[in-house]
Write a protein that holds these residues in place. Structure first.
Motif, PDB file in Angstrom:
ATOM      1  N   SER A 177       1.716 -39.884  -2.984  1.00 25.41           N
ATOM      2  CA  SER A 177       0.923 -39.332  -4.097  1.00 25.41           C
ATOM      3  C   SER A 177       1.681 -39.350  -5.422  1.00 25.41           C
ATOM      4  O   SER A 177       1.079 -39.384  -6.493  1.00 25.41           O
ATOM      5  N   VAL A 178       3.017 -39.335  -5.339  1.00 32.24           N
ATOM      6  CA  VAL A 178       3.838 -39.303  -6.554  1.00 32.24           C
ATOM      7  C   VAL A 178       3.932 -40.686  -7.201  1.00 32.24           C
ATOM      8  O   VAL A 178       4.092 -40.807  -8.419  1.00 32.24           O
ATOM      9  N   GLU A 179       3.784 -41.719  -6.352  1.00 31.54           N
ATOM     10  CA  GLU A 179       4.124 -43.100  -6.727  1.00 31.54           C
ATOM     11  C   GLU A 179       3.565 -43.579  -8.071  1.00 31.54           C
ATOM     12  O   GLU A 179       4.217 -44.314  -8.791  1.00 31.54           O
ATOM     13  N   SER A 180       2.312 -43.156  -8.412  1.00 31.81           N
ATOM     14  CA  SER A 180       1.774 -43.613  -9.702  1.00 31.81           C
ATOM     15  C   SER A 180       1.323 -42.422 -10.537  1.00 31.81           C
ATOM     16  O   SER A 180       1.396 -41.283 -10.100  1.00 31.81           O
ATOM     17  N   GLY A 222      19.046 -33.227 -27.880  1.00 29.02           N
ATOM     18  CA  GLY A 222      19.653 -33.493 -26.563  1.00 29.02           C
ATOM     19  C   GLY A 222      20.050 -34.960 -26.467  1.00 29.02           C
ATOM     20  O   GLY A 222      19.314 -35.842 -26.922  1.00 29.02           O
ATOM     21  N   ARG A 223      21.206 -35.233 -25.915  1.00 28.17           N
ATOM     22  CA  ARG A 223      21.688 -36.616 -25.872  1.00 28.17           C
ATOM     23  C   ARG A 223      21.843 -37.163 -24.458  1.00 28.17           C
ATOM     24  O   ARG A 223      21.713 -38.364 -24.244  1.00 28.17           O
ATOM     25  N   ASP A 224      22.139 -36.305 -23.492  1.00 30.12           N
ATOM     26  CA  ASP A 224      22.415 -36.785 -22.134  1.00 30.12           C
ATOM     27  C   ASP A 224      21.132 -36.724 -21.301  1.00 30.12           C
ATOM     28  O   ASP A 224      20.741 -35.661 -20.810  1.00 30.12           O
ATOM     29  N   MET A 225      20.473 -37.873 -21.171  1.00 28.94           N
ATOM     30  CA  MET A 225      19.180 -37.880 -20.467  1.00 28.94           C
ATOM     31  C   MET A 225      19.323 -37.460 -19.005  1.00 28.94           C
ATOM     32  O   MET A 225      18.350 -37.060 -18.366  1.00 28.94           O
ATOM     33  N   GLY A 226      20.558 -37.552 -18.478  1.00 23.24           N
ATOM     34  CA  GLY A 226      20.805 -37.106 -17.104  1.00 23.24           C
ATOM     35  C   GLY A 226      20.585 -35.607 -16.932  1.00 23.24           C
ATOM     36  O   GLY A 226      20.386 -35.126 -15.812  1.00 23.24           O
ATOM     37  N   VAL A 227      20.612 -34.872 -18.053  1.00 22.71           N
ATOM     38  CA  VAL A 227      20.372 -33.430 -17.993  1.00 22.71           C
ATOM     39  C   VAL A 227      18.884 -33.131 -17.826  1.00 22.71           C
ATOM     40  O   VAL A 227      18.480 -32.264 -17.053  1.00 22.71           O
ATOM     41  N   ILE A 228      18.053 -33.854 -18.574  1.00 18.96           N
ATOM     42  CA  ILE A 228      16.622 -33.531 -18.586  1.00 18.96           C
ATOM     43  C   ILE A 228      15.855 -34.250 -17.465  1.00 18.96           C
ATOM     44  O   ILE A 228      14.812 -33.782 -17.012  1.00 18.96           O
ATOM     45  N   MET A 229      16.382 -35.392 -16.983  1.00 24.60           N
ATOM     46  CA  MET A 229      15.587 -36.217 -16.064  1.00 24.60           C
ATOM     47  C   MET A 229      15.168 -35.491 -14.772  1.00 24.60           C
ATOM     48  O   MET A 229      13.992 -35.552 -14.386  1.00 24.60           O
ATOM     49  N   PRO A 230      16.089 -34.781 -14.086  1.00 26.09           N
ATOM     50  CA  PRO A 230      15.633 -34.104 -12.861  1.00 26.09           C
ATOM     51  C   PRO A 230      14.558 -33.050 -13.148  1.00 26.09           C
ATOM     52  O   PRO A 230      13.632 -32.872 -12.353  1.00 26.09           O
ATOM     53  N   ILE A 231      14.668 -32.409 -14.306  1.00 24.55           N
ATOM     54  CA  ILE A 231      13.674 -31.387 -14.667  1.00 24.55           C
ATOM     55  C   ILE A 231      12.341 -32.047 -14.993  1.00 24.55           C
ATOM     56  O   ILE A 231      11.275 -31.602 -14.542  1.00 24.55           O
ATOM     57  N   ALA A 232      12.412 -33.148 -15.739  1.00 22.33           N
ATOM     58  CA  ALA A 232      11.194 -33.907 -16.057  1.00 22.33           C
ATOM     59  C   ALA A 232      10.505 -34.354 -14.760  1.00 22.33           C
ATOM     60  O   ALA A 232       9.284 -34.241 -14.614  1.00 22.33           O
ATOM     61  N   CYS A 233      11.303 -34.834 -13.805  1.00 19.97           N
ATOM     62  CA  CYS A 233      10.740 -35.286 -12.519  1.00 19.97           C
ATOM     63  C   CYS A 233      10.156 -34.097 -11.740  1.00 19.97           C
ATOM     64  O   CYS A 233       9.105 -34.219 -11.094  1.00 19.97           O
ATOM     65  N   GLY A 234      10.826 -32.959 -11.814  1.00 21.92           N
ATOM     66  CA  GLY A 234      10.305 -31.757 -11.142  1.00 21.92           C
ATOM     67  C   GLY A 234       8.910 -31.402 -11.642  1.00 21.92           C
ATOM     68  O   GLY A 234       8.025 -31.035 -10.865  1.00 21.92           O
ATOM     69  N   LYS A 272       8.011 -44.098 -19.112  1.00 24.95           N
ATOM     70  CA  LYS A 272       7.391 -44.027 -17.784  1.00 24.95           C
ATOM     71  C   LYS A 272       8.244 -44.792 -16.775  1.00 24.95           C
ATOM     72  O   LYS A 272       8.469 -44.334 -15.646  1.00 24.95           O
ATOM     73  N   ALA A 273       8.760 -45.963 -17.191  1.00 22.32           N
ATOM     74  CA  ALA A 273       9.608 -46.755 -16.278  1.00 22.32           C
ATOM     75  C   ALA A 273      10.870 -45.968 -15.907  1.00 22.32           C
ATOM     76  O   ALA A 273      11.307 -45.996 -14.743  1.00 22.32           O
ATOM     77  N   LEU A 274      11.440 -45.246 -16.879  1.00 20.75           N
ATOM     78  CA  LEU A 274      12.636 -44.437 -16.574  1.00 20.75           C
ATOM     79  C   LEU A 274      12.298 -43.334 -15.574  1.00 20.75           C
ATOM     80  O   LEU A 274      13.058 -43.069 -14.621  1.00 20.75           O
ATOM     81  N   VAL A 275      11.152 -42.683 -15.774  1.00 19.76           N
ATOM     82  CA  VAL A 275      10.738 -41.601 -14.871  1.00 19.76           C
ATOM     83  C   VAL A 275      10.454 -42.170 -13.471  1.00 19.76           C
ATOM     84  O   VAL A 275      10.896 -41.609 -12.458  1.00 19.76           O
ATOM     85  N   ASP A 276       9.737 -43.298 -13.426  1.00 17.57           N
ATOM     86  CA  ASP A 276       9.420 -43.921 -12.133  1.00 17.57           C
ATOM     87  C   ASP A 276      10.702 -44.214 -11.350  1.00 17.57           C
ATOM     88  O   ASP A 276      10.790 -43.930 -10.148  1.00 17.57           O
ATOM     89  N   ALA A 277      11.692 -44.777 -12.064  1.00 20.81           N
ATOM     90  CA  ALA A 277      12.950 -45.138 -11.392  1.00 20.81           C
ATOM     91  C   ALA A 277      13.668 -43.884 -10.895  1.00 20.81           C
ATOM     92  O   ALA A 277      14.173 -43.843  -9.764  1.00 20.81           O
ATOM     93  N   ALA A 278      13.691 -42.840 -11.721  1.00 23.37           N
ATOM     94  CA  ALA A 278      14.380 -41.605 -11.327  1.00 23.37           C
ATOM     95  C   ALA A 278      13.659 -40.953 -10.141  1.00 23.37           C
ATOM     96  O   ALA A 278      14.305 -40.495  -9.181  1.00 23.37           O
ATOM     97  N   LEU A 279      12.327 -40.932 -10.200  1.00 21.95           N
ATOM     98  CA  LEU A 279      11.565 -40.312  -9.104  1.00 21.95           C
ATOM     99  C   LEU A 279      11.870 -41.005  -7.783  1.00 21.95           C
ATOM    100  O   LEU A 279      12.062 -40.347  -6.752  1.00 21.95           O
ATOM    101  N   GLY A 280      11.908 -42.339  -7.833  1.00 15.02           N
ATOM    102  CA  GLY A 280      12.179 -43.111  -6.614  1.00 15.02           C
ATOM    103  C   GLY A 280      13.478 -42.664  -5.958  1.00 15.02           C
ATOM    104  O   GLY A 280      13.559 -42.544  -4.727  1.00 15.02           O
ATOM    105  N   LYS A 281      14.480 -42.359  -6.783  1.00 16.13           N
ATOM    106  CA  LYS A 281      15.794 -41.975  -6.241  1.00 16.13           C
ATOM    107  C   LYS A 281      15.786 -40.567  -5.647  1.00 16.13           C
ATOM    108  O   LYS A 281      16.665 -40.218  -4.867  1.00 16.13           O
ATOM    109  N   PHE A 282      14.819 -39.760  -6.069  1.00 16.85           N
ATOM    110  CA  PHE A 282      14.775 -38.384  -5.549  1.00 16.85           C
ATOM    111  C   PHE A 282      14.041 -38.276  -4.210  1.00 16.85           C
ATOM    112  O   PHE A 282      13.859 -37.178  -3.694  1.00 16.85           O
TER     113      PHE A 282
END
Ligand code: GRG
Length: 289
Positions: free
Chosen positions: A38-41, A59-71, A14-24
């Motif tokens: 509304s996204v914040e929590s 899958g090894r490169d989390m940079g591949v899945i993270m934008p999709i997970a955030c979407g 969740k912390a990884l997703v929160d950090a990635a979302l903030g950057k988007f």
């Protein structure tokens, strides 16, 4: 992944997703701020499922899945904003604070949902390469959340008042389970998993999604507002075809446990890399928020 502490696993991801979302969320214009409110929590279950599936499928490169997970999280948040509107479930409180329409007014809430929906598809296409996989993600997600998925589920949820198991099953499947299932599928797609495994993950994901909605329905009766971050008791007040309305709370609990067992059987059959999904299933069964 065996013996993993699922609470720590969920908190870490969740912390990884929160950090990635903030950057988007750029400082580009005030609409992004309204969307981010509304996204914040949120628990981030759908993005975490996508990440877990990506890893379990090699899958090894989390940079591949993270934008999709955030979407996925943006689309989910969009659905919550619109669900809370006076024209839908009319709720003032979401994710522990004033719902978007209470904070910004209905027009801005609708626009923030519209913005999140479109922006999600931008995130699905981010980065270089993997064009075929990204196209497959876009197709799978639009099918799961569109008029043969979440939107249809919402239509039934609002309109169907017959307290019958088949009505409830249709609502659970469309409103919630298809979205949970596709979160798991997109992780597998991006890890280039074979088609037969993706279809088994879809089946297991549908079971997990039905379980998720069972526990959501049960928490609406027995849950506590400050833990849920939303108002309990709304289903009964609005005559919703929820699991407790159909089976009573104990009957719903019994069936939720059966769904959890079935879900774990399906994930276990895929091999020990998928054990994390059994831990997540147990978490969903026992959750209090
Ligand atoms: C196109 C996706 C889409 C939506 C338009 C408004 C609408 C149609 C659908 C609403 C569907 C809805 C509210 C389903 C409920 C699903 C559910 C169990 C929500 C709660 O999810 P959690 O517990 O919430 O993951 P957090 O806040 O933790 O993310």
């Amino acid at each position: 992944m065996r013996n993993i502490d699922v609470t720590k696993y969920l908190a870490h991801n969740k912390a990884l997703v929160d950090a990635a979302l903030g950057k988007f969320f750029p400082d580009e214009n005030p609409l992004f701020d309204i969307m981010y409110y509304s996204v914040e929590s949120g628990k981030r279950i759908r993005p975490i499922l996508a990440m877990a599936s990506y890893e379990a499928n090699g899958g090894r490169d989390m940079g591949v899945i993270m934008p999709i997970a955030c979407g996925l999280e943006l689309i989910h948040t969009y659905s919550l904003i619109h669900d809370d509107l006076p024209a839908m479930d009319d709720d003032d409180f979401r994710r522990g604070k004033a719902a978007a329409h209470k904070k910004f007014g209905e027009a801005m809430a609708i626009l923030s949902g519209d913005g999140l929906y479109a922006y999600a598809f931008d995130l699905f296409c981010k980065g270089e390469g993997l064009a075929a996989e990204k196209l497959a993600v876009v197709r799978a997600v639009s099918e799961a959340v569109g008029p043969a998925g979440v939107v249809y589920g919402q239509m039934l949820d609002i309109g169907d008042k017959e307290k019958l198991p088949k009505t409830m099953r249709r609502i659970h499947l469309n409103k919630t389970a298809k979205f949970i299932a596709v979160a798991i599928e997109v992780g597998a797609i991006m890890a280039k998993a074979p088609k037969d495994r993706i279809s088994k993950l879809h089946e297991a994901g549908i079971c997990l999604g039905v379980l998720f909605q069972y526990t959501d329905d049960i928490l609406d009766v027995v849950g506590v507002k400050h833990l849920l971050g939303k108002t309990p008791g709304k289903d009964q007040a609005s005559g919703k075809v929820s699991a407790p309305a159909v089976y009573g709370v104990e009957g719903a609990r019994f069936r939720a446990k059966r769904y959890a067992d079935l879900t774990k059987t399906k994930f276990s059959a895929l091999g020990e890399e998928f054990d994390i999904f059994c831990r997540i299933t147990d978490f969903v069964l026992r959750r209090s928020c």
